[in-house]
Every structure is written in C-alpha cells, then in structure tokens.
Design a protein around this motif. Structure first.
Motif, PDB file in Angstrom:
ATOM      1  N   THR A 252       0.829  -1.203   0.000  1.00 31.82           N
ATOM      2  CA  THR A 252       0.000   0.000   0.000  1.00 31.82           C
ATOM      3  C   THR A 252       0.864   1.255   0.000  1.00 31.82           C
ATOM      4  O   THR A 252       0.591   2.222  -0.725  1.00 31.82           O
ATOM      5  CB  THR A 252      -0.935   0.012   1.229  1.00 31.82           C
ATOM      6  OG1 THR A 252      -1.731  -1.174   1.228  1.00 31.82           O
ATOM      7  CG2 THR A 252      -1.841   1.221   1.210  1.00 31.82           C
ATOM      8  N   LEU A 253       1.931   1.257   0.799  1.00 36.51           N
ATOM      9  CA  LEU A 253       2.873   2.377   0.795  1.00 36.51           C
ATOM     10  C   LEU A 253       3.520   2.537  -0.577  1.00 36.51           C
ATOM     11  O   LEU A 253       3.716   3.651  -1.070  1.00 36.51           O
ATOM     12  CB  LEU A 253       3.958   2.159   1.857  1.00 36.51           C
ATOM     13  CG  LEU A 253       3.572   2.345   3.320  1.00 36.51           C
ATOM     14  CD1 LEU A 253       4.752   1.999   4.216  1.00 36.51           C
ATOM     15  CD2 LEU A 253       3.118   3.774   3.576  1.00 36.51           C
ATOM     16  N   PHE A 254       3.869   1.405  -1.188  1.00 38.28           N
ATOM     17  CA  PHE A 254       4.525   1.432  -2.489  1.00 38.28           C
ATOM     18  C   PHE A 254       3.603   2.024  -3.558  1.00 38.28           C
ATOM     19  O   PHE A 254       4.037   2.804  -4.423  1.00 38.28           O
ATOM     20  CB  PHE A 254       4.938   0.010  -2.881  1.00 38.28           C
ATOM     21  CG  PHE A 254       5.574  -0.096  -4.237  1.00 38.28           C
ATOM     22  CD1 PHE A 254       6.883   0.301  -4.439  1.00 38.28           C
ATOM     23  CD2 PHE A 254       4.863  -0.604  -5.308  1.00 38.28           C
ATOM     24  CE1 PHE A 254       7.474   0.209  -5.693  1.00 38.28           C
ATOM     25  CE2 PHE A 254       5.437  -0.710  -6.565  1.00 38.28           C
ATOM     26  CZ  PHE A 254       6.748  -0.301  -6.757  1.00 38.28           C
ATOM     27  N   MET A 255       2.331   1.666  -3.512  1.00 35.80           N
ATOM     28  CA  MET A 255       1.381   2.102  -4.535  1.00 35.80           C
ATOM     29  C   MET A 255       0.900   3.541  -4.316  1.00 35.80           C
ATOM     30  O   MET A 255       0.754   4.298  -5.280  1.00 35.80           O
ATOM     31  CB  MET A 255       0.176   1.162  -4.558  1.00 35.80           C
ATOM     32  CG  MET A 255       0.503  -0.246  -5.035  1.00 35.80           C
ATOM     33  SD  MET A 255       1.125  -0.292  -6.730  1.00 35.80           S
ATOM     34  CE  MET A 255      -0.311   0.276  -7.629  1.00 35.80           C
ATOM     35  N   PHE A 256       0.677   3.923  -3.057  1.00 36.12           N
ATOM     36  CA  PHE A 256       0.020   5.200  -2.787  1.00 36.12           C
ATOM     37  C   PHE A 256       0.848   6.155  -1.926  1.00 36.12           C
ATOM     38  O   PHE A 256       0.383   7.255  -1.618  1.00 36.12           O
ATOM     39  CB  PHE A 256      -1.330   4.961  -2.096  1.00 36.12           C
ATOM     40  CG  PHE A 256      -2.230   4.012  -2.843  1.00 36.12           C
ATOM     41  CD1 PHE A 256      -2.824   4.382  -4.028  1.00 36.12           C
ATOM     42  CD2 PHE A 256      -2.457   2.724  -2.357  1.00 36.12           C
ATOM     43  CE1 PHE A 256      -3.643   3.505  -4.723  1.00 36.12           C
ATOM     44  CE2 PHE A 256      -3.269   1.834  -3.036  1.00 36.12           C
ATOM     45  CZ  PHE A 256      -3.869   2.234  -4.236  1.00 36.12           C
ATOM     46  N   GLY A 257       2.041   5.741  -1.528  1.00 42.53           N
ATOM     47  CA  GLY A 257       2.841   6.587  -0.642  1.00 42.53           C
ATOM     48  C   GLY A 257       3.569   7.712  -1.339  1.00 42.53           C
ATOM     49  O   GLY A 257       4.163   8.573  -0.679  1.00 42.53           O
ATOM     50  N   GLY A 258       3.581   7.716  -2.665  1.00 40.75           N
ATOM     51  CA  GLY A 258       4.268   8.779  -3.389  1.00 40.75           C
ATOM     52  C   GLY A 258       5.708   8.418  -3.716  1.00 40.75           C
ATOM     53  O   GLY A 258       6.271   7.443  -3.217  1.00 40.75           O
ATOM     54  N   GLU A 259       6.304   9.245  -4.574  1.00 38.98           N
ATOM     55  CA  GLU A 259       7.657   8.970  -5.067  1.00 38.98           C
ATOM     56  C   GLU A 259       8.703   9.041  -3.951  1.00 38.98           C
ATOM     57  O   GLU A 259       9.723   8.363  -4.008  1.00 38.98           O
ATOM     58  CB  GLU A 259       7.997   9.969  -6.165  1.00 38.98           C
ATOM     59  CG  GLU A 259       9.192   9.590  -7.019  1.00 38.98           C
ATOM     60  CD  GLU A 259       8.910   8.420  -7.936  1.00 38.98           C
ATOM     61  OE1 GLU A 259       9.885   7.754  -8.340  1.00 38.98           O
ATOM     62  OE2 GLU A 259       7.735   8.169  -8.251  1.00 38.98           O
ATOM     63  N   ILE A 260       8.450   9.857  -2.943  1.00 34.00           N
ATOM     64  CA  ILE A 260       9.427  10.031  -1.859  1.00 34.00           C
ATOM     65  C   ILE A 260       9.734   8.707  -1.168  1.00 34.00           C
ATOM     66  O   ILE A 260      10.878   8.412  -0.819  1.00 34.00           O
ATOM     67  CB  ILE A 260       8.890  11.046  -0.820  1.00 34.00           C
ATOM     68  CG1 ILE A 260       8.892  12.458  -1.403  1.00 34.00           C
ATOM     69  CG2 ILE A 260       9.722  11.025   0.452  1.00 34.00           C
ATOM     70  CD1 ILE A 260      10.254  13.058  -1.576  1.00 34.00           C
TER      71      ILE A 260
END
Length: 323
Positions: A252-260
């Motif tokens: 979920t972090l990978f998909m929606f956490g943003g490029e940072i």
C-alpha cells in the motif's frame, strides 16, 4: 486463524537442494549486476543538489532543459518526472557556486518563462558529507550483522549463528540486486529499509530456530531433517500470516505513498518475500549442512543438567551446614 493443519509434516528439507540452487543463482546474478551496473548512489551518498518543481499542468521537460543550459550552475543537470507529469526533479552535482547561492531562486529565474510552477524542495549535500554518510551506512550494516552473530551464538549455538548470518547476507544481496536492476537511487531511505530487512528476516529465522531447538531438546527423534520439517511446519501459519499482513501494508505504501517513499517501500517488498523464503529454505538447510548432531546435543544437555544438579546439591549442603 489457521491456514495449515498439523495433520502432516511438509517435506521442506526434501526440496532444500533445489531451493539452494535457485538461491545461489539469484545471489550470483545480484553480484554480477552489482559488479557490472553498480549501485546508483543518490544525493545522500554521492553528494549533489536536488530541486523538486511542480507545475500546474504537464511539465515542459524539453523546454526546461533548454532554459537550464544557459545557466552554468545547472551544467550537467538531469530532469526526470517525479510521480506525475506535473512534477519533476532536477538533479545536479554540487559545486562551490551552488552552495553559495540560493538554488531555489536561481531555478525560479531560469524557468520563469516555462509556465506556472512552485519549487517544493531543495536538498544540497556536499561530496564530503555524502562520503561520510556512505561510510557510516556501510559501518551500520556491518555492526548490525556482527551484533546479530554474537546474539544468536549466545542464545543458540555457533552453527545457528552462522546459518542466520548466511541467510541475512542472502537477503541483503538479493535486495541490492533488485535495486540495481530497476535503477533506484540508493539513499538513506534504502539504507533504513536494508536495516529493517535484517531485523525482519532475523525475527522469522529466530522463531524457526526456537522451534528447532525445542524439537531437538524435547523430542525423541534424532533425525535433524525430520525435526526441521516438523518445526517449520508448526511455524508455517504464523509465518504466512505475518508475512502477508506486512506485505500488504508495505505494498500500500509502495502504490500510494508517493515517489518520496518509493525506493524504501520497494526494498522492503523484496526483503519481506526473500526474508520469509530464506528463514525456511536457506537458514535451516545450512544448519543441516553443518552437521548439527542431535545425539551429541542431548549428551551435552545431560552433562549440563548433571553439573547444575551437583551445584544445587552442594549449595543445599552448604546452607544446611553439612560439608
């Protein structure tokens, strides 16, 4: 919740040779990638300047390159999209001039005719600081591995410690190979992810080793392979649930956490999969290959129990005044 019933024991060690061949092939491929392509060090380790710019519409990257060429401060700068077509990152090497001027103001002046935008971030790391961060990062990984080696050797036995370290090296090597393959920048976030992988993989391995030690100590079976199969089977439900829940959170972090947070999440995703695999198909088979003798271990435990009983008897005699 139980996904696996203990009605039968899975033959994990029967598949260990195939698994080890696959692991060796992947690790060697990772080493080959690291030797040929090499790690792409980010600003944190290589030093340099990052300027993050966001436009109200699609960023005119070609026009931006032409505008920045006029200013020597941006010589050799690379411009790439950052999560969306409206947002870009300008990367350049740190120079003496870039430290003494306001890069944000220079960027606004150079790109003033390219559209409406805002400078969202400016990061500057000098080459000396970058080298220090890189050295300390490598040192932190080495110290973590040494600490783990001492801890596992003290808690279990040296064979368990070496097996766990080989599994950790296996996990980190594959994670670095995956990072190199996709071309991610190696920065402090990736270092934090690698250290997290060490802890996560060790936790899985320790749980399996605890079951193995329990089987060796309390069981009557002297076949280490059978003990390992039974121990891994008994921890399979816990391992599966833990790995899946952690994987879904990181995904979920990978998909929606943003490029940072992209590089951090990607490294963790690889580490979770590889760490779960290695605790079953790398650490345990290596322990088996070291020739851990169950019968000798039982004799050692018996002698230890005898010494403890003798010490207790002498203590009781001393306390009662009988010597």
């Amino acid at each position: 919740m139980e996904f696996f019933k203990y009605t039968r024991t899975f033959n994990f060690m029967g598949k260990s040779k195939i698994a080890m061949i696959i692991s060796i092939a992947i690790v060697l491929s990772s080493f080959a990638l690291l030797a040929t392509k090499g790690l792409n060090y980010g600003v944190d380790f290589a030093g340099g300047t990052i300027v993050q710019v966001k436009y109200t519409s699609a960023a005119p990257i070609d026009e931006m390159r032409e505008k920045l060429k006029v200013n020597e401060l941006f010589s050799g700068a690379s411009i790439t999209e950052f999560g969306s077509v409206e947002e870009v990152v300008i990367r350049m090497k740190t120079t003496t001039g870039s430290v003494t001027v306001d890069i944000g103001d220079e960027t606004r002046a150079a790109l003033s005719d390219t559209g409406e935008f805002e400078v969202r971030r400016v990061d500057i790391v000098g080459p000396k600081v970058g080298n220090e961060l890189k050295e300390k990062g490598i040192m932190s990984l080495v110290l973590a591995v040494i600490g783990i080696l001492i801890y596992v050797a003290f808690r279990f036995e040296w064979r368990f410690a070496v097996a766990s370290i080989v599994a950790l090296v296996h996990d980190v090597s594959i994670a670095l190979g995956a990072i190199t393959l996709v071309g991610l920048d190696v920065n402090l976030d990736v270092l934090a992810a690698l250290l997290t992988i060490l802890g996560y993989s060790l936790n899985d391995t320790i749980i399996v080793f605890d079951r193995i030690r329990e089987g060796v100590t309390k069981g009557r079976n002297s076949d280490l392979s059978g003990i390992i199969d039974e121990s891994v089977t008994r921890t399979l439900a816990r391992t599966t649930l833990t790995s899946l829940t952690t994987f879904f959170v990181v995904f979920t972090l990978f998909m929606f956490g943003g490029e940072i947070i992209h590089a951090f999440a990607f490294t963790l995703l690889v580490g979770i999969v590889v760490g779960t695999y290695s605790s079953i198909f790398v650490a345990s088979p290596i322990l088996l290959a070291f020739g851990f003798d169950v019968k000798k271990y039982h004799i050692k435990l018996a002698h230890k129990a005898k010494r403890e009983a003798e010490k207790q008897r002498m203590r009781e005699q001393f306390e009662s005044g009988v010597m």
